[in-house]
Design an enzyme around this catalytic site. Structure first.
Site, PDB file in Angstrom:
ATOM      1  N   TYR A   1     -49.172  -6.084   7.407  1.00 19.61           N
ATOM      2  CA  TYR A   1     -48.531  -6.505   8.657  1.00 19.61           C
ATOM      3  C   TYR A   1     -49.571  -7.026   9.653  1.00 19.61           C
ATOM      4  O   TYR A   1     -49.432  -8.139  10.177  1.00 19.61           O
ATOM      5  CB  TYR A   1     -47.767  -5.329   9.261  1.00 19.61           C
ATOM      6  CG  TYR A   1     -46.969  -5.682  10.495  1.00 19.61           C
ATOM      7  CD1 TYR A   1     -45.834  -6.493  10.406  1.00 19.61           C
ATOM      8  CD2 TYR A   1     -47.324  -5.190  11.746  1.00 19.61           C
ATOM      9  CE1 TYR A   1     -45.090  -6.807  11.531  1.00 19.61           C
ATOM     10  CE2 TYR A   1     -46.582  -5.493  12.874  1.00 19.61           C
ATOM     11  CZ  TYR A   1     -45.467  -6.307  12.765  1.00 19.61           C
ATOM     12  OH  TYR A   1     -44.733  -6.614  13.880  1.00 19.61           O
TER      13      TYR A   1
ATOM     14  N   GLU B   1     -52.788  -8.054   9.305  1.00 13.58           N
ATOM     15  CA  GLU B   1     -53.499  -9.271   8.919  1.00 13.58           C
ATOM     16  C   GLU B   1     -52.539 -10.433   8.689  1.00 13.58           C
ATOM     17  O   GLU B   1     -52.889 -11.600   8.902  1.00 13.58           O
ATOM     18  CB  GLU B   1     -54.353  -9.018   7.671  1.00 13.58           C
ATOM     19  CG  GLU B   1     -55.476  -8.000   7.868  1.00 13.58           C
ATOM     20  CD  GLU B   1     -56.610  -8.515   8.756  1.00 13.58           C
ATOM     21  OE1 GLU B   1     -56.394  -9.411   9.599  1.00 13.58           O
ATOM     22  OE2 GLU B   1     -57.731  -7.995   8.602  1.00 13.58           O
TER      23      GLU B   1
ATOM     24  N   GLN C   1     -51.790  10.786  21.732  1.00  9.91           N
ATOM     25  CA  GLN C   1     -51.995   9.342  21.613  1.00  9.91           C
ATOM     26  C   GLN C   1     -51.016   8.635  22.546  1.00  9.91           C
ATOM     27  O   GLN C   1     -49.905   9.115  22.755  1.00  9.91           O
ATOM     28  CB  GLN C   1     -51.864   8.860  20.164  1.00  9.91           C
ATOM     29  CG  GLN C   1     -50.512   9.056  19.531  1.00  9.91           C
ATOM     30  CD  GLN C   1     -50.369  10.382  18.820  1.00  9.91           C
ATOM     31  OE1 GLN C   1     -50.806  11.409  19.321  1.00  9.91           O
ATOM     32  NE2 GLN C   1     -49.737  10.372  17.638  1.00  9.91           N
TER      33      GLN C   1
ATOM     34  N   GLN D   1     -54.733   4.590  21.198  1.00 15.26           N
ATOM     35  CA  GLN D   1     -54.239   4.003  22.436  1.00 15.26           C
ATOM     36  C   GLN D   1     -53.702   2.612  22.158  1.00 15.26           C
ATOM     37  O   GLN D   1     -54.226   1.887  21.338  1.00 15.26           O
ATOM     38  CB  GLN D   1     -55.361   3.889  23.476  1.00 15.26           C
ATOM     39  CG  GLN D   1     -55.858   5.205  24.036  1.00 15.26           C
ATOM     40  CD  GLN D   1     -56.946   4.976  25.065  1.00 15.26           C
ATOM     41  OE1 GLN D   1     -57.945   4.315  24.787  1.00 15.26           O
ATOM     42  NE2 GLN D   1     -56.760   5.517  26.255  1.00 15.26           N
TER      43      GLN D   1
END
Length: 320
Positions: free
Chosen positions: A149, A151, A213, A280
């Site tokens: 996805y 790349e 996160q 992040q």
């Protein structure tokens, strides 16, 4: 092809979450819409309110094969966008991004259409710069589980800008950050749908890692408005432009909002963090503010309330 301000607009991936909302907005504006989708993750249900519209047409087609139609504008949204779907057939995911871009760019070149690429914040990978500006080249693992996805979308951007430079094609590239709202797939593995479905079912709510996160969540209506404003910019604006919500929340904070809105008594449990999951992710939307005059307007809680209503109805109708 143009009759006054009415355009014939092609939306690839138009039966999906974002695509169906885009088709709806374009129809409301009076345009003719050709929705193309292979229905791998998109569904006719997302479009049931449009199927009887005279100006709307749904064509089942895979964008990895050429398409021969006459068109004024193209929104290229075709590609599975959640890890559970794009990792199901990673080779096909890459083909959809790359071959799909080539085919849509070829169509745009032949018809002299303006074409917009729905790129992604995944082009930044696990970023070292925060928030992420468009000038940042990213930190992406080219051989990981998410690479098909990440790349694929990066290569699609390359193709768009090479067609722009080599053929003078009028292209628009937007990088979409986390978006949520009604018509998300209930089993897409994305954090918002996961948390809401688990909460509504009274199941344990899964947090990966420590839940600290961060992500930024943009409501779908705001996102579609930004895409349409980008398409309406002059030929000198190609992008890329980040579109998303610059207000960060931790995944744990998001889970607490979901629990509060649903009134669920579900417990929060922790699981190991998936490979290459970024710590992040937050957009710098300076360009969007300056060029598009756009920023998100729907607060997180309000958007979650609308999304919970959708999933509550969906679970009741289908006993999911």
């Amino acid at each position: 092809m143009r009759y006054g301000n009415i355009k014939k607009i092609l939306v690839t991936g138009g039966a999906g979450f974002l695509g169906s909302h885009l088709c709806e907005r374009l129809i409301l504006q009076g345009h003719e819409v050709l929705c193309v989708d292979n229905l791998f993750t998109g569904t006719r249900t997302n479009l049931k309110h449009l199927l009887n519209e005279a100006r709307f047409e749904l064509l089942r087609h895979d964008v990895t094969f050429p398409l021969y139609v006459e068109i004024d504008e193209i929104y290229n949204l075709a590609c599975p966008a959640s890890p559970v779907h794009y990792q199901f057939d990673p080779v096909q995911t890459t083909k959809t991004s790359v071959h799909g871009a080539i085919n849509m760019l070829g169509l745009a070149k032949r018809t002299k259409a303006r074409v917009l690429q729905a790129s992604t914040s995944e082009v930044y990978g696990d970023p070292e710069i925060h928030p992420q500006p468009e000038e940042y080249w990213g930190r992406v693992n080219p051989i990981g589980f998410r690479s098909c996805y990440d790349e694929g979308k990066r290569c699609a951007e390359t193709l768009f800008f090479d067609y722009h430079r080599q053929h003078g094609l009028e292209v628009k590239v937007v990088r979409i950050f986390n978006t949520y709202g009604p018509r998300m797939h209930p089993n897409d593995g994305r954090v918002v749908s996961n948390l809401i479905v688990q909460a509504l079912r009274g199941e344990d709510i899964t947090l990966y890692g420590d839940g600290q996160q961060t992500r930024s969540f943009c409501y779908v209506d705001d996102l579609i408005e930004a895409m349409m404003r980008m398409m309406a910019t002059g030929p000198e604006i190609a992008g890329p432009i980040n579109i998303g919500n610059p207000s960060e929340v931790t995944i744990r904070q998001l889970a607490e909002v979901v629990l509060d809105v649903t009134g669920s008594s579900s417990r929060l449990i922790h699981r190991p963090l998936p490979p290459d999951d970024p710590r992040q992710r937050c957009p710098d939307i300076t360009r969007a503010r300056e060029i598009l005059g756009w920023e998100p307007t729907v607060p997180l809680r309000q958007g979650i309330e609308k999304t919970v209503l959708y999933f509550d109805r969906l679970l009741a109708e289908h006993r999911l």
